[in-house]
Design a protein around this motif. Structure first.
Motif, PDB file in Angstrom:
ATOM      1  N   ARG A 190      -4.685  -0.376  21.017  1.00  0.00           N
ATOM      2  CA  ARG A 190      -6.032   0.156  20.863  1.00  0.00           C
ATOM      3  C   ARG A 190      -6.616  -0.122  19.480  1.00  0.00           C
ATOM      4  NH1 ARG A 190      -7.096   3.907  24.972  1.00  0.00           N
ATOM      5  NH2 ARG A 190      -8.997   4.412  23.847  1.00  0.00           N
ATOM      6  N   LEU A 191      -5.807  -0.661  18.571  1.00  0.00           N
ATOM      7  CA  LEU A 191      -6.213  -0.741  17.169  1.00  0.00           C
ATOM      8  C   LEU A 191      -6.770  -2.107  16.805  1.00  0.00           C
ATOM      9  CD1 LEU A 191      -3.265   1.123  15.387  1.00  0.00           C
ATOM     10  CD2 LEU A 191      -5.373   2.071  16.370  1.00  0.00           C
ATOM     11  N   ARG A 192      -7.670  -2.080  15.814  1.00  0.00           N
ATOM     12  CA  ARG A 192      -8.141  -3.311  15.167  1.00  0.00           C
ATOM     13  C   ARG A 192      -7.606  -3.314  13.747  1.00  0.00           C
ATOM     14  NH1 ARG A 192     -14.248  -5.715  13.956  1.00  0.00           N
ATOM     15  NH2 ARG A 192     -14.191  -6.229  16.174  1.00  0.00           N
ATOM     16  N   ALA A 193      -6.842  -4.340  13.399  1.00  0.00           N
ATOM     17  CA  ALA A 193      -6.331  -4.522  12.042  1.00  0.00           C
ATOM     18  C   ALA A 193      -7.151  -5.590  11.343  1.00  0.00           C
ATOM     19  CB  ALA A 193      -4.859  -4.921  12.054  1.00  0.00           C
ATOM     20  N   GLY A 194      -7.239  -5.492  10.026  1.00  0.00           N
ATOM     21  CA  GLY A 194      -7.907  -6.508   9.233  1.00  0.00           C
ATOM     22  C   GLY A 194      -6.951  -7.097   8.217  1.00  0.00           C
ATOM     23  N   ILE A 195      -6.920  -8.413   8.100  1.00  0.00           N
ATOM     24  CA  ILE A 195      -6.080  -9.105   7.121  1.00  0.00           C
ATOM     25  C   ILE A 195      -6.986  -9.991   6.275  1.00  0.00           C
ATOM     26  CG2 ILE A 195      -4.129 -10.636   6.712  1.00  0.00           C
ATOM     27  CD1 ILE A 195      -3.135  -9.998   9.525  1.00  0.00           C
ATOM     28  N   VAL A 196      -6.975  -9.764   4.978  1.00  0.00           N
ATOM     29  CA  VAL A 196      -7.750 -10.588   4.062  1.00  0.00           C
ATOM     30  C   VAL A 196      -6.786 -11.505   3.318  1.00  0.00           C
ATOM     31  CG1 VAL A 196      -9.352 -10.620   2.122  1.00  0.00           C
ATOM     32  CG2 VAL A 196      -9.493  -8.792   3.819  1.00  0.00           C
ATOM     33  N   ILE A 286      -6.240  -1.866   7.271  1.00  0.00           N
ATOM     34  CA  ILE A 286      -6.488  -3.149   6.623  1.00  0.00           C
ATOM     35  C   ILE A 286      -5.340  -3.515   5.701  1.00  0.00           C
ATOM     36  CG2 ILE A 286      -8.998  -3.131   6.815  1.00  0.00           C
ATOM     37  CD1 ILE A 286      -9.184  -2.000   4.010  1.00  0.00           C
ATOM     38  N   PHE A 287      -5.108  -4.820   5.588  1.00  0.00           N
ATOM     39  CA  PHE A 287      -4.055  -5.362   4.739  1.00  0.00           C
ATOM     40  C   PHE A 287      -4.671  -6.337   3.742  1.00  0.00           C
ATOM     41  CE2 PHE A 287      -2.032  -4.191   8.699  1.00  0.00           C
ATOM     42  CZ  PHE A 287      -0.811  -3.654   8.329  1.00  0.00           C
ATOM     43  N   GLY A 295     -10.876  -9.028  -5.458  1.00  0.00           N
ATOM     44  CA  GLY A 295     -10.567  -8.858  -4.044  1.00  0.00           C
ATOM     45  C   GLY A 295      -9.928  -7.512  -3.764  1.00  0.00           C
ATOM     46  N   ARG A 296      -9.009  -7.121  -4.614  1.00  0.00           N
ATOM     47  CA  ARG A 296      -8.335  -5.830  -4.412  1.00  0.00           C
ATOM     48  C   ARG A 296      -9.302  -4.666  -4.637  1.00  0.00           C
ATOM     49  NH1 ARG A 296      -2.607  -7.634  -7.247  1.00  0.00           N
ATOM     50  NH2 ARG A 296      -1.418  -7.650  -5.302  1.00  0.00           N
ATOM     51  N   PHE A 297     -10.194  -4.815  -5.588  1.00  0.00           N
ATOM     52  CA  PHE A 297     -11.194  -3.777  -5.830  1.00  0.00           C
ATOM     53  C   PHE A 297     -12.085  -3.630  -4.603  1.00  0.00           C
ATOM     54  CE2 PHE A 297     -15.502  -2.775  -7.725  1.00  0.00           C
ATOM     55  CZ  PHE A 297     -15.236  -1.427  -7.948  1.00  0.00           C
ATOM     56  N   ALA A 298     -12.524  -4.747  -4.029  1.00  0.00           N
ATOM     57  CA  ALA A 298     -13.378  -4.695  -2.837  1.00  0.00           C
ATOM     58  C   ALA A 298     -12.635  -4.085  -1.654  1.00  0.00           C
ATOM     59  CB  ALA A 298     -13.883  -6.094  -2.490  1.00  0.00           C
ATOM     60  N   MET A 299     -11.349  -4.418  -1.499  1.00  0.00           N
ATOM     61  CA  MET A 299     -10.563  -3.825  -0.417  1.00  0.00           C
ATOM     62  C   MET A 299     -10.474  -2.315  -0.587  1.00  0.00           C
ATOM     63  SD  MET A 299      -9.409  -6.177   1.747  1.00  0.00           S
ATOM     64  CE  MET A 299      -7.918  -5.555   2.492  1.00  0.00           C
ATOM     65  N   ASN A 300     -10.268  -1.876  -1.812  1.00  0.00           N
ATOM     66  CA  ASN A 300     -10.195  -0.443  -2.091  1.00  0.00           C
ATOM     67  C   ASN A 300     -11.525   0.242  -1.772  1.00  0.00           C
ATOM     68  OD1 ASN A 300      -7.925   0.737  -4.646  1.00  0.00           O
ATOM     69  ND2 ASN A 300      -8.750   1.836  -2.917  1.00  0.00           N
ATOM     70  N   LEU A 301     -12.636  -0.442  -2.044  1.00  0.00           N
ATOM     71  CA  LEU A 301     -13.950   0.100  -1.711  1.00  0.00           C
ATOM     72  C   LEU A 301     -14.138   0.215  -0.198  1.00  0.00           C
ATOM     73  CD1 LEU A 301     -16.322  -1.720  -4.234  1.00  0.00           C
ATOM     74  CD2 LEU A 301     -15.680   0.685  -4.256  1.00  0.00           C
ATOM     75  N   VAL A 302     -13.757  -0.817   0.549  1.00  0.00           N
ATOM     76  CA  VAL A 302     -13.857  -0.765   2.008  1.00  0.00           C
ATOM     77  C   VAL A 302     -13.055   0.417   2.550  1.00  0.00           C
ATOM     78  CG1 VAL A 302     -13.265  -1.954   4.158  1.00  0.00           C
ATOM     79  CG2 VAL A 302     -14.306  -3.232   2.285  1.00  0.00           C
ATOM     80  N   SER A 303     -11.847   0.578   2.039  1.00  0.00           N
ATOM     81  CA  SER A 303     -10.985   1.686   2.453  1.00  0.00           C
ATOM     82  C   SER A 303     -11.655   3.028   2.203  1.00  0.00           C
ATOM     83  CB  SER A 303      -9.650   1.603   1.695  1.00  0.00           C
ATOM     84  OG  SER A 303      -8.875   2.760   1.891  1.00  0.00           O
TER      85      SER A 303
END
Length: 466
Positions: A190-196, A286-287, A295-303
Protein backbone atom coordinates in the motif's frame (compact mmCIF):
# COMPACT_ATOMS: atom_id res chain seq x y z
CA UNK A 1 -8.17 9.38 -5.57
CA UNK A 2 -5.93 7.94 -2.84
CA UNK A 3 -6.20 10.20 0.22
CA UNK A 4 -3.93 9.67 3.21
CA UNK A 5 -3.28 11.56 6.44
CA UNK A 6 -0.02 11.73 8.38
CA UNK A 7 0.77 12.95 11.87
CA UNK A 8 3.72 12.72 14.22
CA UNK A 9 3.88 10.48 17.26
CA UNK A 10 3.89 13.60 19.44
CA UNK A 11 0.67 14.86 17.84
CA UNK A 12 -0.83 11.40 18.26
CA UNK A 13 0.02 11.43 21.96
CA UNK A 14 -1.55 14.87 22.42
CA UNK A 15 -4.73 13.55 20.83
CA UNK A 16 -4.78 10.33 22.84
CA UNK A 17 -4.37 12.08 26.19
CA UNK A 18 -7.08 14.61 25.33
CA UNK A 19 -9.59 12.14 23.89
CA UNK A 20 -9.24 9.59 26.69
CA UNK A 21 -9.16 11.50 29.98
CA UNK A 22 -10.34 8.40 31.86
CA UNK A 23 -14.01 9.20 32.36
CA UNK A 24 -15.40 6.88 29.65
CA UNK A 25 -17.01 9.73 27.70
CA UNK A 26 -16.41 10.83 24.13
CA UNK A 27 -14.23 13.88 23.51
CA UNK A 28 -13.30 15.81 20.38
CA UNK A 29 -10.53 17.77 18.67
CA UNK A 30 -9.84 19.41 15.33
CA UNK A 31 -6.84 18.92 13.08
CA UNK A 32 -5.77 21.72 10.75
CA UNK A 33 -3.83 20.14 7.91
CA UNK A 34 -1.62 21.14 5.06
CA UNK A 35 -1.88 19.14 1.88
CA UNK A 36 -0.13 18.08 -1.28
CA UNK A 37 -1.14 16.19 -4.39
CA UNK A 38 0.59 14.28 -7.14
CA UNK A 39 -1.15 12.28 -9.85
CA UNK A 40 -3.94 10.34 -8.08
CA UNK A 41 -2.63 10.85 -4.52
CA UNK A 42 -3.46 13.50 -1.93
CA UNK A 43 -1.58 13.64 1.38
CA UNK A 44 -2.92 15.53 4.39
CA UNK A 45 -0.31 16.46 6.99
CA UNK A 46 -1.29 17.62 10.46
CA UNK A 47 -0.18 21.16 11.17
CA UNK A 48 -2.12 22.01 14.34
CA UNK A 49 -4.01 19.94 16.93
CA UNK A 50 -6.92 21.91 18.40
CA UNK A 51 -8.27 20.34 21.61
CA UNK A 52 -11.93 21.20 22.16
CA UNK A 53 -12.47 22.06 25.83
CA UNK A 54 -14.15 19.16 27.65
CA UNK A 55 -16.20 21.54 29.78
CA UNK A 56 -17.60 23.36 26.73
CA UNK A 57 -18.64 20.17 24.95
CA UNK A 58 -21.65 18.00 25.63
CA UNK A 59 -20.04 14.62 26.25
CA UNK A 60 -21.82 11.26 26.54
CA UNK A 61 -20.52 7.72 26.23
CA UNK A 62 -21.70 7.44 22.62
CA UNK A 63 -21.60 10.98 21.23
CA UNK A 64 -20.04 14.42 21.62
CA UNK A 65 -21.18 17.86 20.48
CA UNK A 66 -20.12 21.46 20.97
CA UNK A 67 -21.40 25.01 20.44
CA UNK A 68 -20.72 26.41 16.99
CA UNK A 69 -18.78 29.42 18.29
CA UNK A 70 -16.18 27.06 19.77
CA UNK A 71 -14.81 26.17 16.32
CA UNK A 72 -15.50 29.34 14.30
CA UNK A 73 -12.05 30.93 15.00
CA UNK A 74 -10.39 27.75 13.74
CA UNK A 75 -12.53 27.63 10.61
CA UNK A 76 -11.58 31.24 9.94
CA UNK A 77 -7.91 30.32 10.36
CA UNK A 78 -8.33 27.39 7.96
CA UNK A 79 -10.03 29.66 5.42
CA UNK A 80 -7.24 32.23 5.66
CA UNK A 81 -4.46 29.69 5.05
CA UNK A 82 -6.31 27.21 2.84
CA UNK A 83 -6.07 24.36 5.33
CA UNK A 84 -8.08 21.15 5.52
CA UNK A 85 -10.14 20.64 8.67
CA UNK A 86 -10.45 17.16 10.17
CA UNK A 87 -12.69 16.39 13.14
CA UNK A 88 -11.38 13.76 15.55
CA UNK A 89 -13.35 12.07 18.29
CA UNK A 90 -12.96 8.90 20.33
CA UNK A 91 -14.92 5.69 20.82
CA UNK A 92 -14.31 4.83 24.49
CA UNK A 93 -16.23 1.58 24.01
CA UNK A 94 -13.83 0.56 21.22
CA UNK A 95 -16.54 0.50 18.52
CA UNK A 96 -14.45 -0.22 15.37
CA UNK A 97 -16.38 1.82 12.80
CA UNK A 98 -18.36 5.02 12.37
CA UNK A 99 -21.66 4.88 14.25
CA UNK A 100 -25.05 6.08 13.02
CA UNK A 101 -24.64 9.10 15.31
CA UNK A 102 -21.26 9.80 13.65
CA UNK A 103 -22.89 9.58 10.22
CA UNK A 104 -25.49 12.20 11.11
CA UNK A 105 -22.90 14.53 12.66
CA UNK A 106 -20.47 14.29 9.75
CA UNK A 107 -23.22 14.90 7.17
CA UNK A 108 -24.04 18.11 9.02
CA UNK A 109 -20.51 19.34 9.80
CA UNK A 110 -18.32 18.51 6.80
CA UNK A 111 -20.39 20.33 4.11
CA UNK A 112 -20.39 23.41 6.35
CA UNK A 113 -16.60 23.20 6.73
CA UNK A 114 -16.17 22.81 2.97
CA UNK A 115 -18.31 25.87 2.25
CA UNK A 116 -16.57 27.89 4.95
CA UNK A 117 -13.00 27.18 3.84
CA UNK A 118 -13.85 27.49 0.17
CA UNK A 119 -10.72 25.90 -1.30
CA UNK A 120 -10.95 22.75 -3.41
CA UNK A 121 -9.40 20.45 -0.79
CA UNK A 122 -10.62 17.47 1.26
CA UNK A 123 -11.96 17.74 4.82
CA UNK A 124 -12.45 14.78 7.06
CA UNK A 125 -13.51 12.93 10.17
CA UNK A 126 -11.40 10.50 12.20
CA UNK A 127 -12.11 8.15 15.10
CA UNK A 128 -9.49 7.07 17.64
CA UNK A 129 -9.88 3.82 19.54
CA UNK A 130 -8.44 3.27 23.05
CA UNK A 131 -5.44 1.39 21.61
CA UNK A 132 -4.56 4.48 19.52
CA UNK A 133 -5.77 3.00 16.25
CA UNK A 134 -7.25 5.57 13.84
CA UNK A 135 -9.68 5.27 10.98
CA UNK A 136 -11.17 8.06 8.93
CA UNK A 137 -13.12 9.34 5.96
CA UNK A 138 -13.20 12.51 3.92
CA UNK A 139 -15.52 14.75 1.92
CA UNK A 140 -14.13 16.34 -1.21
CA UNK A 141 -15.61 16.47 -4.68
CA UNK A 142 -19.27 15.47 -4.64
CA UNK A 143 -21.50 14.80 -1.66
CA UNK A 144 -20.36 11.33 -0.69
CA UNK A 145 -17.81 10.54 2.03
CA UNK A 146 -15.01 8.10 1.25
CA UNK A 147 -12.60 6.20 3.47
CA UNK A 148 -9.10 7.57 3.97
CA UNK A 149 -6.80 5.00 2.41
CA UNK A 150 -4.17 5.27 5.12
CA UNK A 151 -3.52 7.14 8.35
CA UNK A 152 0.12 7.05 9.42
CA UNK A 153 1.92 8.06 12.59
CA UNK A 154 5.60 8.96 12.19
CA UNK A 155 7.73 8.28 15.25
CA UNK A 156 10.50 5.92 16.33
CA UNK A 157 7.89 3.28 15.45
CA UNK A 158 6.05 3.86 12.17
CA UNK A 159 2.38 3.07 12.76
CA UNK A 160 0.23 2.51 9.69
CA UNK A 161 -3.55 2.24 9.78
CA UNK A 162 -4.85 1.22 6.33
CA UNK A 163 -8.55 1.35 5.52
CA UNK A 164 -8.54 -2.28 4.40
CA UNK A 165 -6.21 -5.17 3.67
CA UNK A 166 -4.41 -5.07 0.34
CA UNK A 167 -5.53 -7.76 -2.09
CA UNK A 168 -2.37 -8.17 -4.16
CA UNK A 169 -1.12 -11.74 -4.19
CA UNK A 170 2.65 -11.96 -3.75
CA UNK A 171 4.09 -15.50 -3.97
CA UNK A 172 6.75 -14.60 -1.40
CA UNK A 173 4.35 -13.03 1.11
CA UNK A 174 4.13 -15.99 3.45
CA UNK A 175 7.86 -16.42 3.96
CA UNK A 176 8.43 -12.67 4.21
CA UNK A 177 5.66 -12.20 6.78
CA UNK A 178 7.04 -15.09 8.78
CA UNK A 179 10.33 -13.20 9.06
CA UNK A 180 9.09 -9.68 9.80
CA UNK A 181 5.51 -9.98 11.04
CA UNK A 182 2.04 -10.88 9.88
CA UNK A 183 0.76 -8.52 7.22
CA UNK A 184 4.14 -6.96 6.39
CA UNK A 185 3.85 -7.61 2.65
CA UNK A 186 0.24 -6.40 2.47
CA UNK A 187 1.24 -3.22 4.30
CA UNK A 188 4.21 -2.52 2.03
CA UNK A 189 2.03 -3.06 -1.04
CA UNK A 190 0.00 0.00 0.00
CA UNK A 191 3.01 2.29 0.39
CA UNK A 192 4.78 4.74 -1.89
CA UNK A 193 8.51 5.09 -1.21
CA UNK A 194 10.75 7.81 -2.58
CA UNK A 195 14.44 7.38 -3.42
CA UNK A 196 16.56 10.39 -4.32
CA UNK A 197 19.76 9.31 -6.06
CA UNK A 198 19.55 6.02 -7.93
CA UNK A 199 23.24 5.19 -8.25
CA UNK A 200 25.61 3.82 -5.59
CA UNK A 201 23.29 3.25 -2.61
CA UNK A 202 20.04 4.10 -4.37
CA UNK A 203 20.28 1.29 -6.93
CA UNK A 204 20.56 -1.61 -4.43
CA UNK A 205 18.01 0.14 -2.22
CA UNK A 206 15.50 0.19 -5.08
CA UNK A 207 16.09 -3.48 -5.80
CA UNK A 208 15.29 -4.40 -2.20
CA UNK A 209 12.11 -2.32 -2.06
CA UNK A 210 10.84 -3.94 -5.26
CA UNK A 211 11.54 -7.42 -3.90
CA UNK A 212 9.81 -6.53 -0.62
CA UNK A 213 6.68 -5.64 -2.57
CA UNK A 214 6.30 -1.86 -2.27
CA UNK A 215 3.28 -0.61 -4.19
CA UNK A 216 4.92 2.45 -5.76
CA UNK A 217 8.45 3.81 -5.77
CA UNK A 218 9.44 7.30 -6.88
CA UNK A 219 13.00 7.42 -8.24
CA UNK A 220 14.70 10.78 -8.76
CA UNK A 221 18.00 11.24 -10.58
CA UNK A 222 18.98 13.52 -13.48
CA UNK A 223 22.10 11.65 -14.60
CA UNK A 224 22.94 9.15 -17.32
CA UNK A 225 24.81 5.88 -16.94
CA UNK A 226 28.56 6.21 -17.50
CA UNK A 227 31.37 3.66 -17.64
CA UNK A 228 32.49 4.65 -14.15
CA UNK A 229 29.00 3.78 -12.77
CA UNK A 230 28.96 0.18 -13.98
CA UNK A 231 30.59 -1.19 -10.84
CA UNK A 232 27.70 -0.08 -8.63
CA UNK A 233 24.42 0.35 -10.56
CA UNK A 234 22.49 -2.90 -10.60
CA UNK A 235 21.15 -4.04 -13.96
CA UNK A 236 23.25 -1.48 -15.88
CA UNK A 237 25.39 -2.49 -18.84
CA UNK A 238 28.18 -1.28 -21.08
CA UNK A 239 25.54 -0.71 -23.75
CA UNK A 240 23.63 1.58 -21.39
CA UNK A 241 26.78 3.62 -20.79
CA UNK A 242 27.56 3.86 -24.49
CA UNK A 243 24.02 5.00 -25.23
CA UNK A 244 24.04 7.47 -22.34
CA UNK A 245 20.75 6.11 -21.01
CA UNK A 246 19.17 7.86 -18.04
CA UNK A 247 19.66 6.02 -14.77
CA UNK A 248 15.94 6.22 -14.04
CA UNK A 249 15.13 4.62 -17.42
CA UNK A 250 17.52 1.74 -16.75
CA UNK A 251 16.03 1.24 -13.29
CA UNK A 252 12.46 1.30 -14.58
CA UNK A 253 13.24 -1.20 -17.34
CA UNK A 254 14.79 -3.59 -14.82
CA UNK A 255 11.73 -3.32 -12.58
CA UNK A 256 9.40 -4.09 -15.49
CA UNK A 257 11.38 -7.22 -16.37
CA UNK A 258 10.72 -8.67 -12.90
CA UNK A 259 6.97 -8.68 -13.65
CA UNK A 260 6.38 -7.80 -10.02
CA UNK A 261 3.53 -5.31 -9.47
CA UNK A 262 5.61 -2.43 -8.06
CA UNK A 263 4.93 0.75 -10.04
CA UNK A 264 7.94 2.95 -10.78
CA UNK A 265 7.44 6.72 -10.98
CA UNK A 266 10.56 8.23 -12.50
CA UNK A 267 11.65 11.84 -12.32
CA UNK A 268 14.69 12.58 -14.48
CA UNK A 269 15.66 15.80 -12.73
CA UNK A 270 17.54 17.04 -9.72
CA UNK A 271 15.86 17.06 -6.34
CA UNK A 272 15.77 20.86 -6.51
CA UNK A 273 12.92 20.93 -9.02
CA UNK A 274 9.14 21.25 -8.58
CA UNK A 275 8.58 17.91 -10.36
CA UNK A 276 10.75 16.07 -7.85
CA UNK A 277 9.29 17.79 -4.78
CA UNK A 278 5.70 17.15 -5.93
CA UNK A 279 6.39 13.44 -6.45
CA UNK A 280 8.11 13.08 -3.07
CA UNK A 281 5.51 15.07 -1.13
CA UNK A 282 2.90 12.29 -1.18
CA UNK A 283 5.29 9.43 -0.35
CA UNK A 284 4.88 7.39 2.83
CA UNK A 285 8.63 7.09 3.42
CA UNK A 286 11.66 8.66 1.73
CA UNK A 287 15.30 7.65 1.37
CA UNK A 288 18.13 10.08 0.71
CA UNK A 289 21.08 8.74 -1.28
CA UNK A 290 22.60 12.14 -2.04
CA UNK A 291 26.07 13.60 -1.59
CA UNK A 292 25.41 17.27 -1.02
CA UNK A 293 24.36 19.29 2.01
CA UNK A 294 21.81 21.02 -0.22
CA UNK A 295 20.17 17.72 -1.19
CA UNK A 296 20.03 16.53 2.40
CA UNK A 297 18.64 19.86 3.56
CA UNK A 298 15.87 19.66 0.94
CA UNK A 299 15.08 16.07 1.95
CA UNK A 300 14.79 17.17 5.57
CA UNK A 301 12.42 19.95 4.48
CA UNK A 302 10.21 17.52 2.53
CA UNK A 303 10.09 15.26 5.59
CA UNK A 304 9.06 18.18 7.82
CA UNK A 305 6.52 19.90 5.59
CA UNK A 306 4.72 16.67 4.70
CA UNK A 307 5.40 14.55 7.84
CA UNK A 308 7.24 11.75 6.04
CA UNK A 309 9.73 9.44 7.82
CA UNK A 310 13.16 10.01 6.28
CA UNK A 311 16.17 7.66 6.09
CA UNK A 312 19.47 9.31 5.16
CA UNK A 313 22.29 7.05 4.01
CA UNK A 314 25.90 8.17 4.22
CA UNK A 315 29.10 6.25 3.45
CA UNK A 316 32.72 7.32 3.82
CA UNK A 317 36.13 5.78 3.14
CA UNK A 318 38.87 6.81 5.54
CA UNK A 319 42.11 6.65 3.57
CA UNK A 320 45.68 7.62 4.33
CA UNK A 321 46.51 10.99 2.85
CA UNK A 322 50.29 10.97 2.48
CA UNK A 323 53.47 8.90 2.60
CA UNK A 324 53.93 5.42 1.20
CA UNK A 325 50.40 4.49 2.34
CA UNK A 326 48.66 7.21 0.28
CA UNK A 327 45.20 6.03 -0.71
CA UNK A 328 45.24 2.94 1.48
CA UNK A 329 41.92 2.40 3.28
CA UNK A 330 42.13 2.72 7.05
CA UNK A 331 38.42 2.22 7.69
CA UNK A 332 35.05 1.98 5.94
CA UNK A 333 32.39 3.99 7.75
CA UNK A 334 28.73 4.75 7.29
CA UNK A 335 25.66 6.07 9.07
CA UNK A 336 21.95 5.55 8.60
CA UNK A 337 20.12 8.53 10.08
CA UNK A 338 16.42 8.10 10.77
CA UNK A 339 14.60 11.43 10.95
CA UNK A 340 11.28 11.72 12.80
CA UNK A 341 9.52 14.85 11.45
CA UNK A 342 9.27 17.56 14.08
CA UNK A 343 12.12 16.22 16.17
CA UNK A 344 15.83 16.37 15.42
CA UNK A 345 17.19 17.07 11.95
CA UNK A 346 20.44 16.50 10.08
CA UNK A 347 21.33 20.05 11.11
CA UNK A 348 20.70 19.62 14.83
CA UNK A 349 22.71 16.37 14.57
CA UNK A 350 25.59 18.32 12.97
CA UNK A 351 25.51 16.16 9.85
CA UNK A 352 24.98 19.15 7.54
CA UNK A 353 25.28 22.89 7.95
CA UNK A 354 23.49 25.81 6.34
CA UNK A 355 26.90 27.35 5.78
CA UNK A 356 27.80 24.53 3.40
CA UNK A 357 24.34 24.67 1.80
CA UNK A 358 25.08 28.33 1.03
CA UNK A 359 28.50 27.40 -0.31
CA UNK A 360 27.05 24.78 -2.65
CA UNK A 361 24.49 27.27 -3.92
CA UNK A 362 27.22 29.78 -4.59
CA UNK A 363 29.25 27.14 -6.42
CA UNK A 364 26.32 26.50 -8.77
CA UNK A 365 25.45 30.17 -9.30
CA UNK A 366 28.91 31.73 -9.45
CA UNK A 367 31.86 29.27 -9.46
CA UNK A 368 34.46 32.05 -9.55
CA UNK A 369 32.96 33.77 -6.51
CA UNK A 370 32.79 30.43 -4.66
CA UNK A 371 36.45 29.73 -5.43
CA UNK A 372 37.36 33.15 -4.07
CA UNK A 373 35.37 32.46 -0.90
CA UNK A 374 37.31 29.23 -0.39
CA UNK A 375 40.61 31.06 -0.89
CA UNK A 376 39.48 33.71 1.57
CA UNK A 377 38.52 30.95 4.06
CA UNK A 378 34.92 32.03 4.37
CA UNK A 379 33.92 28.44 3.65
CA UNK A 380 35.37 25.04 4.35
CA UNK A 381 36.14 22.76 1.40
CA UNK A 382 33.25 20.83 -0.09
CA UNK A 383 32.83 17.20 0.90
CA UNK A 384 33.96 14.57 -1.60
CA UNK A 385 31.61 12.23 -3.41
CA UNK A 386 30.53 8.88 -2.05
CA UNK A 387 32.88 5.91 -2.47
CA UNK A 388 32.16 3.90 -5.60
CA UNK A 389 32.30 0.38 -4.14
CA UNK A 390 29.21 -1.78 -4.59
CA UNK A 391 29.84 -4.06 -1.59
CA UNK A 392 29.92 -1.06 0.77
CA UNK A 393 26.93 0.66 -0.79
CA UNK A 394 24.84 -2.51 -0.75
CA UNK A 395 25.67 -3.04 2.91
CA UNK A 396 24.54 0.49 3.78
CA UNK A 397 21.37 0.19 1.68
CA UNK A 398 20.42 -3.10 3.35
CA UNK A 399 20.98 -1.56 6.77
CA UNK A 400 18.55 1.26 5.92
CA UNK A 401 15.88 -1.12 4.60
CA UNK A 402 16.11 -3.35 7.67
CA UNK A 403 15.84 -0.27 9.89
CA UNK A 404 12.60 0.60 8.10
CA UNK A 405 11.24 -2.92 8.59
CA UNK A 406 12.14 -2.79 12.29
CA UNK A 407 10.10 0.39 12.68
CA UNK A 408 7.03 -1.02 10.93
CA UNK A 409 7.16 -4.38 12.74
CA UNK A 410 9.63 -4.07 15.67
CA UNK A 411 11.93 -7.06 15.83
CA UNK A 412 15.03 -5.64 17.54
CA UNK A 413 15.88 -6.37 21.16
CA UNK A 414 16.12 -2.64 21.92
CA UNK A 415 13.20 -0.23 21.49
CA UNK A 416 13.18 1.89 18.35
CA UNK A 417 13.16 5.00 20.55
CA UNK A 418 16.79 4.17 21.39
CA UNK A 419 17.81 4.11 17.72
CA UNK A 420 18.03 7.55 16.16
CA UNK A 421 20.89 6.51 13.90
CA UNK A 422 23.02 3.47 13.16
CA UNK A 423 26.75 3.81 12.60
CA UNK A 424 28.94 1.08 11.18
CA UNK A 425 32.67 0.54 10.84
CA UNK A 426 33.68 -2.35 8.62
CA UNK A 427 37.31 -1.82 9.59
CA UNK A 428 36.51 -2.32 13.27
CA UNK A 429 33.55 -4.67 12.68
CA UNK A 430 31.37 -2.35 14.75
CA UNK A 431 27.65 -1.56 14.60
CA UNK A 432 26.47 1.18 16.98
CA UNK A 433 23.06 2.70 17.66
CA UNK A 434 22.86 6.34 18.77
CA UNK A 435 19.85 7.88 20.49
CA UNK A 436 17.70 10.72 19.20
CA UNK A 437 19.19 14.20 19.52
CA UNK A 438 17.50 17.46 20.54
CA UNK A 439 14.63 18.86 18.45
CA UNK A 440 15.50 21.13 15.54
CA UNK A 441 14.34 24.66 16.39
CA UNK A 442 14.82 25.76 12.76
CA UNK A 443 12.54 23.21 11.10
CA UNK A 444 9.93 22.42 13.76
CA UNK A 445 7.77 25.53 13.08
CA UNK A 446 7.17 24.26 9.52
CA UNK A 447 5.82 20.87 10.57
CA UNK A 448 2.84 19.73 8.51
CA UNK A 449 2.55 22.88 6.40
CA UNK A 450 2.20 20.82 3.21
CA UNK A 451 2.56 22.50 -0.16
CA UNK A 452 3.22 26.22 0.10
CA UNK A 453 4.51 28.79 -2.38
CA UNK A 454 7.37 28.76 -3.06
CA UNK A 455 7.78 25.03 -2.47
CA UNK A 456 9.44 24.27 0.87
CA UNK A 457 9.80 28.03 1.34
CA UNK A 458 12.78 28.04 -1.05
CA UNK A 459 12.85 30.78 -3.75
CA UNK A 460 14.74 28.51 -6.12
CA UNK A 461 11.69 26.20 -6.16
CA UNK A 462 9.28 28.94 -7.25
CA UNK A 463 6.89 27.73 -9.91
CA UNK A 464 5.94 29.83 -12.94
CA UNK A 465 2.51 31.40 -12.73
CA UNK A 466 -0.12 29.97 -15.01
Amino acid sequence: MNVTLSMTVDQHEVLRHHLFPGDGLEAAALLLCGGSSHESRYRLSVRDVIRLDHDKCKRLDDRVSWPTDLIIPHLDHAEELGLSVVKVHCHPGNFPQFSEVDDVGDRELLPVVRSWVGADIPHGSIVMQPCGRLFGRYLWQGDGMRSMDMISVAGPDIRLFPASAHNRNYPFARSQDQAFGDGTTATLARLRAGIVGISGTGSPLLEQLIRLGFGEIVIIDPDTVEDRNLNRILNSSVADARAGRLKVDVAEAAAIVTELPTRIIKVASTLMSPAAIHALSVCDVIFGCVDTHTGRFAMNLVSTYHIIPYFDIGVMLDAAGDGDATGRIRDILGTIHYIVPGRSSLMSRDVISLRTVAQEGLADADPEAEAQQVRDKYFRGLSVSRPAVISINMFAAALAVNDLLARIHPYRQMPNSDVGSIEFSLGQLRLTADEEQEDCALLKPWLGHGRISPLLGLPELSEPRA
